[in-house]
Motif scaffolding. Structure first.
Motif, short mmCIF file in Angstrom:
data_model
loop_
_atom_site.label_atom_id
_atom_site.label_comp_id
_atom_site.label_asym_id
_atom_site.label_seq_id
_atom_site.Cartn_x
_atom_site.Cartn_y
_atom_site.Cartn_z
N ALA A 1 0.83 -1.20 0.00
CA ALA A 1 0.00 0.00 0.00
C ALA A 1 0.87 1.25 0.00
CB ALA A 1 -0.90 -0.01 1.23
N PRO A 2 0.47 2.26 -0.78
CA PRO A 2 1.27 3.49 -0.83
C PRO A 2 1.20 4.22 0.51
CG PRO A 2 -0.81 3.77 -1.99
CD PRO A 2 -0.73 2.33 -1.60
N PRO A 3 2.26 4.96 0.84
CA PRO A 3 2.27 5.69 2.12
C PRO A 3 1.04 6.59 2.27
CG PRO A 3 4.44 5.74 1.12
CD PRO A 3 3.53 5.08 0.12
N ILE A 4 0.66 7.27 1.21
CA ILE A 4 -0.53 8.12 1.29
C ILE A 4 -1.35 7.94 0.03
CG2 ILE A 4 -1.38 10.51 1.23
CD1 ILE A 4 0.99 11.29 2.98
N ALA A 5 -2.64 7.72 0.21
CA ALA A 5 -3.54 7.65 -0.94
C ALA A 5 -4.88 8.27 -0.54
CB ALA A 5 -3.74 6.20 -1.38
N THR A 6 -5.36 9.20 -1.33
CA THR A 6 -6.68 9.75 -1.06
C THR A 6 -7.54 9.59 -2.31
OG1 THR A 6 -6.31 12.00 -1.87
CG2 THR A 6 -5.60 11.53 0.38
N ARG A 7 -8.83 9.42 -2.09
CA ARG A 7 -9.76 9.27 -3.20
C ARG A 7 -10.95 10.19 -2.96
NH1 ARG A 7 -12.93 5.51 -3.23
NH2 ARG A 7 -11.84 4.39 -1.60
N GLU B 1 9.59 8.65 -1.81
CA GLU B 1 9.71 9.96 -2.46
C GLU B 1 9.50 11.10 -1.46
OE1 GLU B 1 6.87 11.35 -5.37
OE2 GLU B 1 5.20 10.35 -4.39
N VAL B 2 9.95 12.28 -1.84
CA VAL B 2 9.62 13.49 -1.10
C VAL B 2 8.56 14.21 -1.91
CG1 VAL B 2 10.43 15.65 -0.13
CG2 VAL B 2 11.94 13.66 -0.15
N PHE B 3 7.36 14.23 -1.38
CA PHE B 3 6.27 14.85 -2.10
C PHE B 3 6.03 16.25 -1.55
CE2 PHE B 3 1.87 15.89 -2.99
CZ PHE B 3 1.73 15.51 -4.32
N VAL C 1 8.46 11.21 2.55
CA VAL C 1 8.22 12.51 3.17
C VAL C 1 7.09 13.25 2.46
CG1 VAL C 1 9.23 14.75 3.79
CG2 VAL C 1 10.65 12.68 3.88
N PHE C 2 6.15 13.71 3.25
CA PHE C 2 5.06 14.54 2.74
C PHE C 2 5.30 15.93 3.30
CE2 PHE C 2 0.69 16.24 2.86
CZ PHE C 2 0.26 15.94 1.58
N LEU C 3 5.70 16.84 2.41
CA LEU C 3 6.22 18.13 2.83
C LEU C 3 5.25 19.22 2.39
CD1 LEU C 3 8.91 19.50 3.87
CD2 LEU C 3 9.55 19.65 1.48
N SER C 4 4.56 19.80 3.36
CA SER C 4 3.59 20.83 3.04
C SER C 4 4.21 22.20 3.26
CB SER C 4 2.36 20.65 3.94
OG SER C 4 1.62 21.84 4.01
N SER C 5 3.98 23.11 2.31
CA SER C 5 4.59 24.42 2.46
C SER C 5 3.89 25.45 1.60
CB SER C 5 6.06 24.36 2.06
OG SER C 5 6.63 25.65 2.11
N HIS C 6 4.03 26.72 1.98
CA HIS C 6 3.48 27.76 1.13
C HIS C 6 4.58 28.52 0.39
CE1 HIS C 6 4.28 31.31 3.76
NE2 HIS C 6 4.44 30.33 4.62
N VAL C 7 5.82 28.07 0.57
CA VAL C 7 6.90 28.71 -0.19
C VAL C 7 7.63 27.66 -1.02
CG1 VAL C 7 7.26 30.68 1.32
CG2 VAL C 7 8.41 28.53 1.83
N MET D 1 12.32 11.10 15.92
CA MET D 1 13.09 10.29 16.87
C MET D 1 12.81 8.80 16.80
SD MET D 1 11.29 11.27 20.44
CE MET D 1 9.73 10.55 20.93
N HIS D 2 11.63 8.39 16.35
CA HIS D 2 11.34 6.95 16.28
C HIS D 2 11.57 6.39 14.87
CE1 HIS D 2 7.81 9.09 15.09
NE2 HIS D 2 7.14 8.02 14.77
N ARG D 3 12.25 7.17 14.05
CA ARG D 3 12.63 6.76 12.70
C ARG D 3 11.44 6.21 11.92
NH1 ARG D 3 18.87 5.83 12.39
NH2 ARG D 3 18.49 7.62 11.06
N PRO D 4 10.42 7.05 11.72
CA PRO D 4 9.19 6.59 11.07
C PRO D 4 9.36 6.34 9.58
CG PRO D 4 9.10 8.94 11.44
CD PRO D 4 10.37 8.48 12.08
N ASP D 5 8.44 5.53 9.04
CA ASP D 5 8.44 5.25 7.61
C ASP D 5 7.91 6.43 6.81
OD1 ASP D 5 9.33 2.70 8.12
OD2 ASP D 5 7.30 1.90 8.33
N LEU D 6 7.02 7.21 7.45
CA LEU D 6 6.42 8.34 6.75
C LEU D 6 6.54 9.58 7.62
CD1 LEU D 6 4.62 9.66 4.54
CD2 LEU D 6 2.64 8.87 5.85
N LEU D 7 7.08 10.65 7.04
CA LEU D 7 7.17 11.91 7.76
C LEU D 7 6.17 12.88 7.15
CD1 LEU D 7 10.95 11.71 7.94
CD2 LEU D 7 9.57 12.27 9.96
#
Ligand SMILES: Nc1ncnc2c1ncn2[C@@H]1O[C@H](COP(=O)(O)OP(=O)(O)O)[C@@H](O)[C@H]1O
Ligand SMILES: [Mg+2]
Lengths: 266, 300
Positions: free
Chosen positions: B6-12, B35-37, B185-191, B148-154
């Motif tokens: 299963a993909p780290p993040i999937a929305t429908r 990937e870094v999204f 990594v799911f990286l949200s930003s406005h810049v 700190m817990h070395r997660p699979d998804l940030l």
């Protein structure tokens, strides 16, 4: 039980201050007992008061206010000691979910591998532990400090135990109602309001309904009545002073958690 | 799909309405493992709301979101997520130590050595209460607890706001290391610069809608930027109009203002004929850089 342990640690310092407050209350109350003890004028004065007032201040026919059971029941169990423990329950209960959601600190905790229900339930358990500790502390300080003032003369030992257990039960019920208000609304205010309405309403109704000659079944709807109905220190233990309030406390907690599990966080 | 695949993040069709406001609108998104999204969008676009839906803090009005194929509220899934919120709200009496111990216990332990190295890298004093820390230092506590817990998804919400440039560099290094280890990594930003430095793929959100989904290289090619060139003398008319990439030209007293799509190389070479006193490229904000996407969606 990580949440429970953390909740206990977070509230430890505040608990110590509350303990100090209750110890001072007990000490002051006991210190005045020798001046009241055996004063017949006092009882005569009380007899002239309207019944509602007497009921409200825990003065019962047949129990002299100048006796230890009458004095302690009126000055502590029908007034400040009970009210303070109930306030501790309400303030604590409203903060467990509602308060921490409102100040934003709940969300990051819920990003951890722990269910909402577990967080809410463990926090409520922690509050019960704190309430029990505070009640026990009040009981121990009262008994120890009563010795030099001979303020336990004629006090039923079992009744005294049940009086403190009932105090814990009544405060737990209020904590539970406040908890539910906060957990359902996601804010502290509704929890405080729910608990305060029950406390103020119940406390006042206990005195007023008795005086107004309301039928027993109406008065029996009031948790404060279950506790205050008869002087436990003079007449001995009554199970109704403890069990119903404690049992009933489970309901608001369950309802609060059920709603909190499913709804949006603020 | 098996959980392993299963993909780290999937929305429908993920949708969230607050009353009459549609904060997230029919979002279809798939983030691939490793990937870094980059999740870009101006303030109020619905980025934080999307993240809160992913983590199960909010229930979708319609559609669904899955993290590793399961609801993000599932504790087993949460264990695999590191979340850096936009604003670290924690009891101000807690020290970084308290946070590490508390969250570590909830997650069934954290990598002690790694956590210690994080504290050192970000020069964080773990014994001071959060209430006494500056915004930047609170941010660091947020970073430490997320990693700190070395997660699979940030899941990082506006991660470097409030960090000084040196620490930003350190933070970017950290992200790259974790990605090299296999994290997503799911990286949200406005810049843009923040996302540009790290992401391989970018989704742009506007008013809750995903208006573009592109590789970072595509985006660079398509991105428009404004360039103000201030010159000693007047700019001869017609100098820039035919230059490749130039989309609009406006002359003013001190020089010329251009909107350029993609590379600015040709513009710079054309400008070599002038006496250039100053070059100004206003704004790193999306509003300036992605005029195209915004203009397109404004027309609807
Ligand atoms: N709990 C909420 N209740 C009502 N409106 C909200 C709530 N959360 C966010 N919004 C609104 O939804 C929109 C998107 O917000 P947000 O997701 O925080 O945007 P971003 O993170 O991209 O800046 C904004 O208009 C915001 O005011
Ligand atoms: Mg945001």
């Amino acid at each position: 039980m990580t949440i429970l342990r953390r909740a206990l640690r977070d509230r430890r310092n505040a608990l110590l201050w509350w303990m100090l407050g209750l110890a001072v209350l007990n000490l002051f109350t006991l210190a005045f007992y020798p001046t009241v003890r055996g004063q017949q004028d006092f009882d005569e004065l009380v007899q002239q008061m309207p019944e509602a007032l007497r009921a409200m201040f825990g003065m019962e026919d047949g129990v002299s206010l100048s006796s230890a059971p009458g004095y302690l029941w009126a000055r502590l169990f029908s007034s400040l000691l009970t009210v303070l423990l109930v306030i501790y329950g309400i303030a604590g209960g409203a903060g467990l979910v509602g308060g921490s959601e409102e100040d934003g600190t709940l969300e990051l905790i819920l990003a951890n591998p722990v269910s909402r229900a577990a967080v809410a339930f463990q926090r409520f358990l922690a509050l019960l532990v704190l309430l029990a500790a505070l009640t026990l502390f009040a009981a121990v300080t009262l008994v120890l400090m009563a010795l030099p003032f001979s303020a336990l003369e004629g006090v039923d030992a079992g009744g005294l135990g049940v009086a403190f257990a009932g105090l814990f039960g009544l405060a737990s019920l209020h904590a539970s109602v406040a908890f539910a208000g906060g957990a359902i609304a996601g804010r502290r205010g509704p929890g405080l309001a729910a608990g305060t309405v029950l406390a103020a309403g119940g406390f006042l109704a206990q005195g007023l309904l008795a005086a107004a000659g309301a039928p027993a079944w109406v008065r029996n709807l009031n948790p404060w009545h279950w506790y205050l109905e008869r002087n436990l220190l003079a007449f001995g233990p009554r199970w109704e002073a403890v069990v119903p309030a404690l049992a009933l406390a489970a309901l608001p907690v369950a309802a609060g958690i059920a709603v909190f599990r499913r709804r949006d966080l603020r | 799909m098996t959980p392993a695949a299963a993909p780290p993040i999937a929305t429908r069709g993920l949708t969230k309405r607050f009353g009459r406001l549609t904060a997230v609108d029919s979002l279809d998104l798939a983030v691939e493992r490793g990937e870094v999204f980059g999740f870009l969008g101006p303030n109020g676009a619905g980025k934080t709301t999307t993240i809160r839906l992913l983590l199960g803090f909010l229930n979708p009005t319609a559609g669904a979101a899955a993290v590793f194929g399961r609801p993000g509220a599932d504790p087993a899934i949460r264990r695999r997520i590191g979340y850096l919120p936009a604003d670290l709200a924690l009891d101000p009496r807690y020290t970084a130590c308290d946070v590490i111990e508390f969250f570590g216990a909830l997650r069934g332990g954290c990598d002690r050595q790694f956590t210690a190295s994080l504290l050192e890298r970000f020069a964080l004093d773990p014994a001071r209460p959060l209430g006494d820390l500056s915004t930047g230092n609170r941010r660091k506590v947020g970073i430490v607890q997320a990693f700190m817990h070395r997660p699979d998804l940030l899941i990082l919400d506006g991660p470097t706001s409030g960090l000084d440039p040196l620490l930003q560099q350190e933070f970017h290094r950290l992200i790259r290391e974790e990605v090299a280890r296999g994290a997503t990594v799911f990286l949200s930003s406005h810049v843009l610069p923040e996302v540009e430095a790290l992401a391989s793929r970018v989704g742009i959100l506007r008013k809750g809608r995903l208006v573009t989904l592109a590789s970072i290289d595509d985006l660079r090619r398509k991105a428009r930027q404004r360039i103000d060139i201030f010159t000693a003398g007047p700019v001869p008319r017609g100098l820039f109009e035919a230059v490749s990439g130039v989309r609009s030209v406006a002359y003013h007293d001190g020089g010329v203002q251009l909107v350029v799509e993609g590379t600015v190389d040709a513009v710079i070479k054309a400008a070599a004929a002038l006496t250039v006193e100053r070059i100004y490229t206003p704004g790193q904000d999306l509003e300036d850089l992605f005029l195209e996407y915004y203009d397109a969606s404004d027309e609807t």
